[in-house]
Design a protein around this motif. Structure first.
Motif, mmCIF file in Angstrom:
data_model
loop_
_atom_site.group_PDB
_atom_site.id
_atom_site.type_symbol
_atom_site.label_atom_id
_atom_site.label_comp_id
_atom_site.label_asym_id
_atom_site.label_seq_id
_atom_site.Cartn_x
_atom_site.Cartn_y
_atom_site.Cartn_z
ATOM 1 N N SER A 1 0.825 -1.219 0.000
ATOM 2 C CA SER A 1 0.000 0.000 0.000
ATOM 3 C C SER A 1 0.860 1.271 0.000
ATOM 4 C CB SER A 1 -0.922 0.021 1.222
ATOM 5 O OG SER A 1 -0.130 -0.063 2.396
ATOM 6 N N ALA A 2 2.165 1.118 0.275
ATOM 7 C CA ALA A 2 3.037 2.298 0.347
ATOM 8 C C ALA A 2 3.547 2.736 -1.025
ATOM 9 C CB ALA A 2 4.227 1.997 1.262
ATOM 10 N N PHE A 3 3.373 1.886 -2.042
ATOM 11 C CA PHE A 3 3.844 2.300 -3.370
ATOM 12 C C PHE A 3 2.735 2.216 -4.418
ATOM 13 C CE2 PHE A 3 5.613 -2.077 -2.769
ATOM 14 C CZ PHE A 3 4.957 -2.747 -3.795
ATOM 15 N N LEU A 4 3.047 2.776 -5.560
ATOM 16 C CA LEU A 4 2.094 2.922 -6.657
ATOM 17 C C LEU A 4 1.973 1.601 -7.425
ATOM 18 C CD1 LEU A 4 0.737 5.433 -7.938
ATOM 19 C CD2 LEU A 4 2.864 5.800 -9.201
ATOM 20 N N HIS B 1 3.831 13.949 -10.846
ATOM 21 C CA HIS B 1 4.516 13.554 -9.617
ATOM 22 C C HIS B 1 3.943 12.219 -9.132
ATOM 23 C CE1 HIS B 1 5.645 13.912 -5.291
ATOM 24 N NE2 HIS B 1 6.746 14.404 -5.836
ATOM 25 N N ALA B 2 4.800 11.268 -8.756
ATOM 26 C CA ALA B 2 4.319 9.939 -8.336
ATOM 27 C C ALA B 2 3.426 10.049 -7.113
ATOM 28 C CB ALA B 2 5.515 9.032 -8.043
ATOM 29 N N GLY B 3 3.767 10.952 -6.189
ATOM 30 C CA GLY B 3 2.958 11.130 -4.977
ATOM 31 C C GLY B 3 1.537 11.540 -5.317
ATOM 32 N N LYS B 4 1.373 12.357 -6.386
ATOM 33 C CA LYS B 4 0.022 12.794 -6.779
ATOM 34 C C LYS B 4 -0.790 11.609 -7.299
ATOM 35 C CE LYS B 4 0.380 17.676 -7.708
ATOM 36 N NZ LYS B 4 0.787 18.647 -8.709
ATOM 37 N N LEU B 5 -0.113 10.711 -8.032
ATOM 38 C CA LEU B 5 -0.820 9.530 -8.546
ATOM 39 C C LEU B 5 -1.246 8.621 -7.403
ATOM 40 C CD1 LEU B 5 1.258 8.524 -11.706
ATOM 41 C CD2 LEU B 5 -1.037 9.493 -11.657
ATOM 42 N N LEU B 6 -0.392 8.519 -6.387
ATOM 43 C CA LEU B 6 -0.704 7.663 -5.240
ATOM 44 C C LEU B 6 -1.891 8.228 -4.443
ATOM 45 C CD1 LEU B 6 0.554 5.047 -4.043
ATOM 46 C CD2 LEU B 6 1.774 6.479 -2.424
ATOM 47 N N GLU B 7 -1.941 9.566 -4.360
ATOM 48 C CA GLU B 7 -3.007 10.198 -3.568
ATOM 49 C C GLU B 7 -4.337 10.257 -4.311
ATOM 50 O OE1 GLU B 7 -1.619 14.125 -2.662
ATOM 51 O OE2 GLU B 7 0.059 13.294 -1.526
ATOM 52 N N ASN B 8 -4.278 10.460 -5.627
ATOM 53 C CA ASN B 8 -5.505 10.704 -6.393
ATOM 54 C C ASN B 8 -5.852 9.519 -7.279
ATOM 55 O OD1 ASN B 8 -5.485 13.306 -5.326
ATOM 56 N ND2 ASN B 8 -4.039 13.966 -6.893
ATOM 57 N N ASN B 9 -7.155 9.235 -7.346
ATOM 58 C CA ASN B 9 -7.563 8.024 -8.054
ATOM 59 C C ASN B 9 -8.245 8.264 -9.397
ATOM 60 O OD1 ASN B 9 -6.564 5.983 -6.500
ATOM 61 N ND2 ASN B 9 -8.283 6.028 -5.068
ATOM 62 N N TRP B 10 -8.199 9.509 -9.911
ATOM 63 C CA TRP B 10 -8.923 9.776 -11.156
ATOM 64 C C TRP B 10 -8.444 8.863 -12.290
ATOM 65 C CZ3 TRP B 10 -5.610 11.081 -15.027
ATOM 66 C CH2 TRP B 10 -4.406 11.701 -14.673
ATOM 67 N N TRP B 11 -7.165 8.482 -12.274
ATOM 68 C CA TRP B 11 -6.601 7.652 -13.346
ATOM 69 C C TRP B 11 -6.998 6.181 -13.212
ATOM 70 C CZ3 TRP B 11 -2.791 4.033 -11.912
ATOM 71 C CH2 TRP B 11 -2.309 4.171 -10.600
ATOM 72 N N LYS B 12 -7.722 5.863 -12.108
ATOM 73 C CA LYS B 12 -8.187 4.474 -11.945
ATOM 74 C C LYS B 12 -9.675 4.335 -12.285
ATOM 75 C CE LYS B 12 -4.744 2.794 -8.705
ATOM 76 N NZ LYS B 12 -4.444 2.290 -7.370
#
Ligand code: NAP
Length: 426
Positions: free
Chosen positions: A223-226, A382-393
Motif C-alpha cells: 500500500s506504500a507504493f504505486l 509527480h508519483a505522490g500525486k498519482l498515489l493520492e488521487n484516483n482519477w486515473w483508476k
C-alpha cells in the motif's frame, strides 16, 4: 539413525516433507520429486482442503487435518502450496514455531507477513525459503541475496506476473479478447484462484515487495507504493502502441532515484521492440538488474505453471540439504535507503472522456490528442500525486508509463521551459 529434527535436519539430511496443497503446484511438486530420487526427499503426508475431491494418487496420501503434519515429529520440512493466504500464514507460523523448515510459494502471505516470519525463522533457528514465490522458475531471490551482496545494485525491474503477461501477449499480439485470454491462463494453471490478484496488479506488487527486501533490505507494504494492473488497457492503446512500434507490458520497478531514495511501482509500460523485456511473452517472466560494476543482467524464465514453479520449490528443498538460509544481510545491516514517492513519471493517459483526465495534476503536458471517444495526453506527473488521487483508476481511463518513465531534473526543465515560453520560442 539420529533424527535431531527439533531445530536441525537429521544427520543423514534425509528430508521428510509434509506438503500442504495438491493443486497446480502441489501436484507438480509430487511429479518432479518422483523424477529426482537422488534428492532423498520423500513426501510423508499431503494436507488438502476438500477430502471428497478426486485425486490422481491414492487417498492414503492425504489428510485434511493440518495438525497431522504440523505435529508429526518425523516431518522436518513443511512445504506450503495452498491458495489461501490467511490459512497459509497460520500453517507457516506454526511450522516455524515447531522447529520445522518451511518452503512456500505464497507471495501474498509472504509480502503481508515478512517481518514477523523473518523474526520467527531466526528465533527458532530454521530456514524459510520461497524462491517459487517470485517469478517462479527464475532464481532471482538467491541471486539478490548472494550475488549482489557486495555490488552496488541500482535497480531491479521486469515482468513478474506470468498470467498477466500471458493475457497481454494473447490480446496485443494475437488479437484475443480479454475474457478468452484470462480463461486460457486459468485453464493452463497460470492464474491465481482469484484472478483479480493477477489482473489488478496485487500479485506483482506482492512480488515487488519481496524483491525490495532482498535487493535493498527494505520490507515495505504494497500500500506504500504505486501499483495497478492491466484491466484498464484499451484496444485503442494497443493500436497506438503498435503504430509507434512499441509493446505494452506490466512492469515492476525498484530503482534508486536520488541519494538514498528508492522508487517502487508496478504499472503498465510501453517497451521498445529492442528492449529485452519486449521478447518476454506468454507466461514467461523477465528481470533486469543494474549495478555499478557488473552493469546489466537479464534473467528470463517461466513465471507460472506447475513444473516451472515446482522446480523452484524443489530447488529450495534441495538447498535445505546443505542448511541454506536467506541471511537478509541488507535488511539487518539497515541500509539507509528509504522508499520515496517524491519523483516524477512520464505517462500516457487515455480516456473515453477528456474530463476524466485531471490536467491540473500534470507538471507539464507534451502531447495532446482530442477526439470524441479517444482522448490522450503524454505528460509529466509527480508519483505522490498519482498515489493520492484516483482519477486515473476510473473506468475508461488507462495510464501507461513511457519507455523511460522516471524523469529527473524536473525543476530545471520547468525553468527552462518557462524561459523559452517568455522568449516566445515555444
Ligand atoms: N500456479 C502457479 O503458476 C503459481 C506460480 C507461483 C506461485 N504460486 C503459488 O502457489 C500456491 C498454490 O497455487 P496453485 O496454483 O497450486 O493453487 P491451486 O491449484 O488452486 O491449489 C490450491 C491447493 O490448496 C489446497 N488448500 C486450500 N486451502 C487449504 C487449507 N486451508 N489447507 C490445506 N489445503 C488447502 C487446495 O485443496 P483442495 O485440492 O482440497 O481444493 C488445493 O489443493 C499459491 O500461493 C500461489 O500463489 C502458483
Amino acid at each position: 539413525m539420529s533424527t535431531n529434527i527439533k531445530n536441525n535436519l537429521p544427520q543423514t539430511n534425509q528430508l521428510t516433507l509434509g506438503v500442504f496443497g495438491f493443486g497446480v503446484v502441489g501436484k507438480g511438486l509430487y511429479d518432479v520429486l518422483k523424477s529426482t530420487p537422488a534428492l532423498q526427499a520423500s513426501i510423508h503426508k499431503i494436507c488438502i482442503k476438500n477430502p471428497d475431491k478426486k485425486r490422481a494418487i491414492p487417498a492414503e496420501n492425504f489428510t485434511n487435518n493440518a495438525h497431522e503434519l504440523l505435529l508429526d515429529e518425523n516431518i522436518n520440512v513443511i512445504v506450503e502450496l495452498i491458495d489461501d493466504a490467511e490459512a497459509a500464514y497460520t500453517i507457516v507460523k506454526t511450522a516455524l514455531q515447531n522447529g520445522k523448515h518451511v518452503v512456500s510459494a505464497n507471495k501474498k502471505m509472504i509480502a503481508a507477513n515478512l517481518e514477523e516470519l523473518l523474526y520467527l525463522q531466526k528465533k527458532h533457528a530454521v530456514a524459510f525459503l520461497y524462491e517459487g514465490a517470485c517469478c517462479a522458475s527464475i532464481p532471482i531471490i538467491r541471486n539478490l541475496e548472494e550475488y549482489y551482496d557486495n555490488d552496488l545494485l541500482s535497480s531491479v525491474k521486469g515482468i513478474v506476473n506470468g498470467s498477466t503477461n500471458y493475457i497481454l501477449t494473447k490480446i496485443l499480439e494475437e488479437g484475443l479478447g480479454f475474457k478468452d485470454a484470462l480463461l486460457q491462463a486459468q485453464q493452463l494453471g497460470f492464474a491465481e484462484s482469484n484472478p483479480a490478484l493477477d489482473i489488478e496488479g496485487h500479485d506483482a506488487a506482492n512480488k515487488l515487495s519481496i524483491l525490495l527486501a532482498h535487493a535493498f533490505g527494505k520490507i515495505i507494504e504494497t500500500s506504500a507504493f504505486l501499483y495497478s494492473g492491466i484491466t484498464s488497457i484499451k484496444l485503442s492503446d494497443a493500436q497506438l502502441a503498435k503504430q509507434k512500434g512499441l509493446k505494452i507490458k506490466l512492469i515492476a520497478t525498484a530503482q534508486k532515484v536520488e541519494g538514498n531514495k528508492l522508487a517502487a511501482f508496478v504499472l503498465p509500460q510501453f517497451v521498445e521492440q529492442h528492449d529485452e523485456l519486449a521478447d518476454v511473452s506468454n507466461e514467461f517472466n523477465g528481470l533486469i538488474t543494474e549495478s555499478s560494476f557488473a552493469d546489466k543482467h537479464f534473467f528470463k524464465g517461466k513465471g507460472a505453471g506447475a513444473y516451472p514453479t515446482a522446480a523452484a520449490v524443489l530447488s529450495d528443498i534441495a538447498a535445505l540439504r546443505y542448511n541454506y538460509k536467506y541471511e537478509y544481510k541488507k535488511y539487518y545491516l539497515q541500509t539507509d535507503y528509504e522508499l520515496s514517492n517524491d519523483y516524477y513519471l512520464k505517462v500516457f493517459v487515455s480516456s473515453n472522456d477528456i474530463d476524466k483526465i485531471n490536467k491540473e495534476d500534470f507538471e507539464w503536458i507534451e502531447e495532446w490528442h482530442n477526439e470524441a471517444t479517444n482522448n490522450w495526453v503524454v505528460g509529466i506527473i509527480h508519483a505522490g500525486k498519482l498515489l493520492e488521487n484516483n482519477w486515473w483508476k476510473q473506468p475508461g481511463v488507462s495510464l501507461i508509463l513511457n519507455q523511460n518513465p522516471i524523469v529527473t531534473n524536473v525543476e530545471y526543465r520547468k525553468i527552462n521551459k518557462k524561459s523559452l515560453e517568455l522568449a516566445g520560442v515555444v
